[in-house]
Design a protein around this motif. Structure first.
Motif, PDB file in Angstrom:
ATOM      1  N   LEU A 123      72.780  29.385  13.839  1.00  0.00           N
ATOM      2  CA  LEU A 123      73.022  30.867  13.273  1.00  0.00           C
ATOM      3  C   LEU A 123      72.252  31.910  13.866  1.00  0.00           C
ATOM      4  CD1 LEU A 123      74.090  30.708   9.612  1.00  0.00           C
ATOM      5  CD2 LEU A 123      75.507  30.306  11.614  1.00  0.00           C
ATOM      6  N   ASP A 124      71.158  31.401  14.529  1.00  0.00           N
ATOM      7  CA  ASP A 124      70.465  32.346  15.176  1.00  0.00           C
ATOM      8  C   ASP A 124      70.391  32.379  16.729  1.00  0.00           C
ATOM      9  OD1 ASP A 124      68.938  30.002  15.595  1.00  0.00           O
ATOM     10  OD2 ASP A 124      67.085  30.654  14.559  1.00  0.00           O
ATOM     11  N   GLY A 125      71.480  31.365  17.355  1.00  0.00           N
ATOM     12  CA  GLY A 125      71.598  31.407  18.565  1.00  0.00           C
ATOM     13  C   GLY A 125      70.996  30.338  19.317  1.00  0.00           C
TER      14      GLY A 125
ATOM     15  N   GLU B 118      83.855  31.022  14.445  1.00  0.00           N
ATOM     16  CA  GLU B 118      83.604  32.110  13.680  1.00  0.00           C
ATOM     17  C   GLU B 118      82.165  32.641  13.844  1.00  0.00           C
ATOM     18  OE1 GLU B 118      85.797  32.516   9.532  1.00  0.00           O
ATOM     19  OE2 GLU B 118      84.593  30.759   9.644  1.00  0.00           O
ATOM     20  N   ALA B 119      82.020  34.012  13.766  1.00  0.00           N
ATOM     21  CA  ALA B 119      80.848  34.542  14.134  1.00  0.00           C
ATOM     22  C   ALA B 119      79.698  34.402  13.163  1.00  0.00           C
ATOM     23  CB  ALA B 119      80.988  36.226  14.237  1.00  0.00           C
TER      24      ALA B 119
ATOM     25  N   ARG C 151      77.461  35.525   5.728  1.00  0.00           N
ATOM     26  CA  ARG C 151      77.847  36.460   4.545  1.00  0.00           C
ATOM     27  C   ARG C 151      78.375  35.461   3.571  1.00  0.00           C
ATOM     28  NH1 ARG C 151      79.193  40.407   8.245  1.00  0.00           N
ATOM     29  NH2 ARG C 151      81.371  39.730   8.336  1.00  0.00           N
ATOM     30  N   PHE C 152      79.056  34.512   4.310  1.00  0.00           N
ATOM     31  CA  PHE C 152      79.977  33.475   3.088  1.00  0.00           C
ATOM     32  C   PHE C 152      78.947  32.800   2.374  1.00  0.00           C
ATOM     33  CE2 PHE C 152      81.202  29.290   2.844  1.00  0.00           C
ATOM     34  CZ  PHE C 152      82.367  29.193   1.942  1.00  0.00           C
ATOM     35  N   LEU C 153      77.940  32.557   3.030  1.00  0.00           N
ATOM     36  CA  LEU C 153      76.703  31.329   2.390  1.00  0.00           C
ATOM     37  C   LEU C 153      75.992  32.269   1.298  1.00  0.00           C
ATOM     38  CD1 LEU C 153      75.300  29.724   5.689  1.00  0.00           C
ATOM     39  CD2 LEU C 153      77.110  28.832   4.167  1.00  0.00           C
TER      40      LEU C 153
ATOM     41  N   GLN D  94      78.349  32.876  -1.785  1.00  0.00           N
ATOM     42  CA  GLN D  94      78.548  31.730  -2.718  1.00  0.00           C
ATOM     43  C   GLN D  94      77.256  30.941  -3.188  1.00  0.00           C
ATOM     44  OE1 GLN D  94      81.810  31.077  -3.466  1.00  0.00           O
ATOM     45  NE2 GLN D  94      82.388  32.815  -2.483  1.00  0.00           N
ATOM     46  N   ASP D  95      76.258  31.763  -2.923  1.00  0.00           N
ATOM     47  CA  ASP D  95      74.735  31.090  -3.066  1.00  0.00           C
ATOM     48  C   ASP D  95      74.512  29.705  -2.744  1.00  0.00           C
ATOM     49  OD1 ASP D  95      72.378  31.521  -4.242  1.00  0.00           O
ATOM     50  OD2 ASP D  95      72.894  30.674  -5.903  1.00  0.00           O
ATOM     51  N   LEU D  96      75.324  29.380  -1.577  1.00  0.00           N
ATOM     52  CA  LEU D  96      75.087  28.041  -0.949  1.00  0.00           C
ATOM     53  C   LEU D  96      73.705  27.743  -0.148  1.00  0.00           C
ATOM     54  CD1 LEU D  96      78.828  27.603   0.123  1.00  0.00           C
ATOM     55  CD2 LEU D  96      77.574  26.076  -1.572  1.00  0.00           C
ATOM     56  N   HIS D  97      73.213  26.808  -0.204  1.00  0.00           N
ATOM     57  CA  HIS D  97      72.048  26.505   0.208  1.00  0.00           C
ATOM     58  C   HIS D  97      71.712  25.139   0.955  1.00  0.00           C
ATOM     59  CE1 HIS D  97      69.955  29.968  -1.715  1.00  0.00           C
ATOM     60  NE2 HIS D  97      70.625  29.255  -3.082  1.00  0.00           N
TER      61      HIS D  97
END
Length: 273
Positions: A145-147, A202-203, A209-211, A214-217
């Protein structure tokens, strides 16, 4: 190819081959029954139903502990939880009962079962070849996610060759969203297995934002920007979950939403010699 689209429906190759075997059995049984002028259509459908119910019942009994927290999940057959041996035993028991009550159906039922068995054996061989073609790890480039760039082989090497579960998902996919807590719980419980979540096209901000919402870890959330991983794996629909052993060989796959029970059944593949 692990799955394909038939109009709006996504069908796994394994299920398609199973339906082909069932159709073959129905046709063979009807032909044999017509020659003897005995009705058999209802019996054949009841035979298939008996097999399906027995397969589900045996699966639920085997994994009842996983269904205990959500008992209604027993009725949700979308998780694909069926036991093949249980289904065969159920069909054999029903067929035995029928021929005991109606001996005239003995030959048509035998023809149906033999034809279905042969079709299943041949298509099972075809499925094995398909799985062997998709057996190695896809080489698609992924991004954190950080590229940062990575791929599945690198991740598995960094995890010292642990078995790996690769979930192909997207935030817009309702079954993907529904199965995330199941996968998160499994990741927390099984530190001997590497879980990878490969988001499809997806971007990064959308995924994050989804994670957060949903409070997903979950760890190892990656971007498959062009959907190349799904294409290389032969997946035509989401969610698809791939199971690779410690040598990077595909040992199982699952199309559709996972339940705790169906995930537990798939993870058992890692424990077999």
């Amino acid at each position: 190819m692990l799955s394909f689209n038939l109009g709006p429906l996504a069908i796994s190759v394994a299920h398609a081959l199973m339906l082909f075997a069932l159709a073959t059995a129905l046709v063979a049984g009807k032909i044999a029954a017509r020659r003897r002028d005995v009705p058999i259509t209802d019996t054949l459908f009841n035979l298939a139903l008996a097999g399906a119910v027995a397969a589900r019942l045996v699966f639920v009994i085997r994994y009842f502990g996983e269904y205990r927290p959500v008992p209604l999940g027993i009725l949700d057959i979308r998780d694909g939880g069926f036991d093949a041996i249980g289904g065969l035993l159920g069909m054999a028991a029903y067929a035995s009962f029928v021929v005991w009550r109606r001996p005239a159906l003995r030959a048509p039922l035998a023809a149906a079962l033999i034809a279905g068995g042969l079709a299943w054996g041949l298509t099972g061989g075809a499925l094995t070849l398909i799985e062997q073609q998709a057996a190695s790890l896809p080489e698609a480039q992924l991004q954190t996610l950080d590229g940062r760039a990575t791929d599945l082989a690198t991740l598995q090497a960094e995890a010292e060759g642990r078995p790996m579960v690769v979930n192909l998902w997207a935030t817009w996919c309702p079954p993907c969203r529904a199965e995330m807590p199941v996968l998160e719980a499994a990741q927390n419980e099984r530190d001997d297995v590497l879980f990878v979540f490969a988001n499809q096209a997806e971007a990064a901000p959308t995924i994050q934002r989804f994670l957060d919402s949903q409070d997903l870890h979950i760890d190892h959330v990656l971007r498959d920007a062009g959907g190349r991983l799904a294409k290389q794996a032969g997946s035509a629909a989401l969610p698809t979950t791939l199971f690779y052993d410690g040598d990077g060989r595909l040992v199982d796959s699952h199309l559709g939403q996972l339940s705790r029970a169906s995930l537990a059944a798939a993870l058992e593949r890692f424990e077999r010699p």
